[in-house]
Scaffold this motif. Structure first.
Motif, short mmCIF file in Angstrom:
data_model
loop_
_atom_site.label_atom_id
_atom_site.label_comp_id
_atom_site.label_asym_id
_atom_site.label_seq_id
_atom_site.Cartn_x
_atom_site.Cartn_y
_atom_site.Cartn_z
N UNK A 113 0.83 -1.21 0.00
CA UNK A 113 0.00 0.00 0.00
C UNK A 113 0.86 1.25 0.00
N UNK A 114 1.91 1.21 0.82
CA UNK A 114 2.72 2.41 1.00
C UNK A 114 3.31 2.88 -0.33
N UNK A 115 3.54 1.93 -1.20
CA UNK A 115 4.07 2.25 -2.52
C UNK A 115 3.06 3.00 -3.35
N UNK A 116 1.85 2.44 -3.37
CA UNK A 116 0.79 3.06 -4.15
C UNK A 116 0.60 4.50 -3.66
N UNK A 117 0.76 4.67 -2.35
CA UNK A 117 0.60 5.98 -1.73
C UNK A 117 1.66 6.96 -2.23
N UNK A 169 1.19 10.29 -4.44
CA UNK A 169 1.69 11.61 -4.09
C UNK A 169 2.45 12.23 -5.24
N UNK A 170 3.25 11.38 -5.89
CA UNK A 170 4.05 11.86 -7.00
C UNK A 170 3.16 12.33 -8.17
N UNK A 171 2.05 11.62 -8.33
CA UNK A 171 1.19 11.96 -9.46
C UNK A 171 0.28 13.15 -9.19
N UNK A 172 -0.03 13.33 -7.88
CA UNK A 172 -0.98 14.40 -7.57
C UNK A 172 -0.28 15.76 -7.52
#
Lengths: 134, 309
Positions: A83-87, A91-94
């Protein structure tokens, strides 16, 4: 396993990053499952027509994140879906989206407070209705 | 022995008349890598390659290939080097198979399997006459003739010149196939940065006879960046920026490319009080074009870490 990687030289994203991003996305969306096997470095390099070191670098990055693992003599496997990765990815995409919102808003002469207010109003609408409202 | 660079030049310099074509070139090509040698037409790439192979004498400096001075390459050393140039001599009356047999006679290490594999890859029939081959097929045959002696070092001088996209792809595939042997080194020049991006580990850029980049491909990309600045009104004039390459201004935007962007660069740009400041990655081609652009100061990226301007 349902993994199709497309690379595009000439993009502003380096090829190794295009590979890691697509593998991460496939893992996040369930196209790649834990225990699925990935092609070997050599096989993927030859099918994408890229330098094997580029694939090796992408795999090394994914292994460092704990998403895949190379088992000597057996192959490359998906081992975890964190999950932490997806997070982090999120963040990088937002980040660029936020930048666009703020810079466009400021360029249209909204004050930071006005923007904040508009943003919070929108956010509470979403929270209550679980969808966009005018 | 194997840690020794496969190609090494020290202060390599060559004049044609009064014009300096290669100036004080220091190059090291590690064993087992794919090394791309790029630069605009007339920047000195072919001259460098011809000096490496001992086909042209340097006016100053020295080059060595496979540990041997380029001016004294023995036939044994030459047999370990594959050299492909545009002016490859072929006899039109021969068939593809005969061209292979003819070449094989000169090379003790000739590998017929490689020869057949490469001509097959380019769709060549062994009984076809050389004079009837298309340009792409000729290139395929030349490549097969160069690869079949199983050279330790492959030097390709603009191998993609004049090839259609399909033939070019076959060329790139052959190069990648060659990396199966981890001790094989490929040194090639090209104008196709998409191909360079696909195959190269290292990048060297020659600009007006001077080496301006020599580093891992990714280091070059990491070091050339674009910053997009937005302003409420018209962008102000630019102050001096360390590593500045070029700036493109529009109504309320300024796009600045520079080398080795860091906190110091950002501080200078923040002084302009932009509404927003965003670092945008560049494609290899855009990075290359702005790096060799005429507007900025000349900078150099000559190793993994060291950047000067």
């Amino acid at each position: 396993m349902d993994l199709i990687i497309n690379i595009n030289p000439g993009s502003s994203v380096p090829i190794y990053k295009q590979i890691t991003e697509q593998v991460r996305l496939a893992a996040a969306t369930g196209k790649l499952q834990v225990t699925d096997q990935l092609p070997s470095v050599r096989a993927l390099a030859e099918s994408l027509v890229v330098n094997p070191n580029t694939v090796a670098r992408a795999y090394a990055d994914l292994a460092r994140e704990g998403l895949i693992e190379t088992r000597p003599g057996r192959g490359v496997f998906v081992i975890h879906k964190r999950k932490v990765l997806a997070r982090e990815e999120g963040r990088r995409r937002i980040e660029p989206l936020m930048n666009t919102l703020i810079s466009e808003g400021l360029a249209m002469n909204f004050t930071p407070d006005e923007l904040k207010e508009a943003f919070e109003k929108k956010l509470s609408q979403w929270k209550n209705e679980k969808g966009p409202k005018q | 022995m194997s840690d020794q660079p496969v190609i090494r030049t020290r202060g390599l310099t060559r004049y044609f008349g009064a014009r300096c074509v290669v100036r004080d070139l220091n190059l090291e090509v590690p064993r087992g890598c794919v090394f791309a040698f790029v630069g605009r037409n007339g920047s000195g790439k072919s001259t460098t390659i011809r000096m490496l192979l001992g086909l042209l004498r340097p006016d100053r400096g020295q080059a060595s290939v496979l540990g041997c001075d380029s001016r004294q390459l023995t036939p044994e050393i030459r047999a370990r080097i594959g050299y492909l140039t545009e002016e490859h001599q072929l006899y039109g009356w021969m068939t593809v198979r005969e061209a292979g047999e003819f070449q094989a006679a000169f090379f003790p290490r000739w590998d017929e399997k490689i020869f057949r594999g490469v001509i097959g890859h380019f769709g060549l029939k062994p009984e076809a006459r050389v004079k009837h081959l298309s340009r792409g097929m000729r290139a395929g045959l030349c490549l097969a003739l160069t690869l079949a002696p199983d050279p330790e070092l492959l030097i390709l001088d603009d191998p993609a010149l004049g090839l259609d996209p399909v033939a070019r792809r076959s060329l790139v595939e052959s190069m990648i196939y060659l990396t199966r042997r981890s001790d094989r080194t490929i040194f090639f020049s090209s104008h196709h940065l998409g191909d360079v991006e696909r195959v190269a580990d290292y990048l060297a850029v020659l600009d007006y006879s001077v080496l301006r980049v020599c580093c891992p491909l990714e280091s070059f990309r990491d070091n050339v960046q674009e910053v997009q600045l937005r302003f409420a009104g018209a962008p102000p004039p630019l102050p001096a920026i360390p590593g500045f390459l070029q700036a493109i201004r529009s109504e309320n935007q300024l796009r600045v490319t520079c080398v080795h962007y860091n906190g110091e660069t950002e501080k200078v740009l923040r002084y302009l009080s932009p509404v927003s400041l965003e670092l945008v990655p560049l494609s290899l081609e855009d990075a290359f074009i702005s790096y060799l652009g005429e507007r900025g100061e000349k900078s150099f990226i000559l190793s993994d870490t060291e950047v000067s301007s």
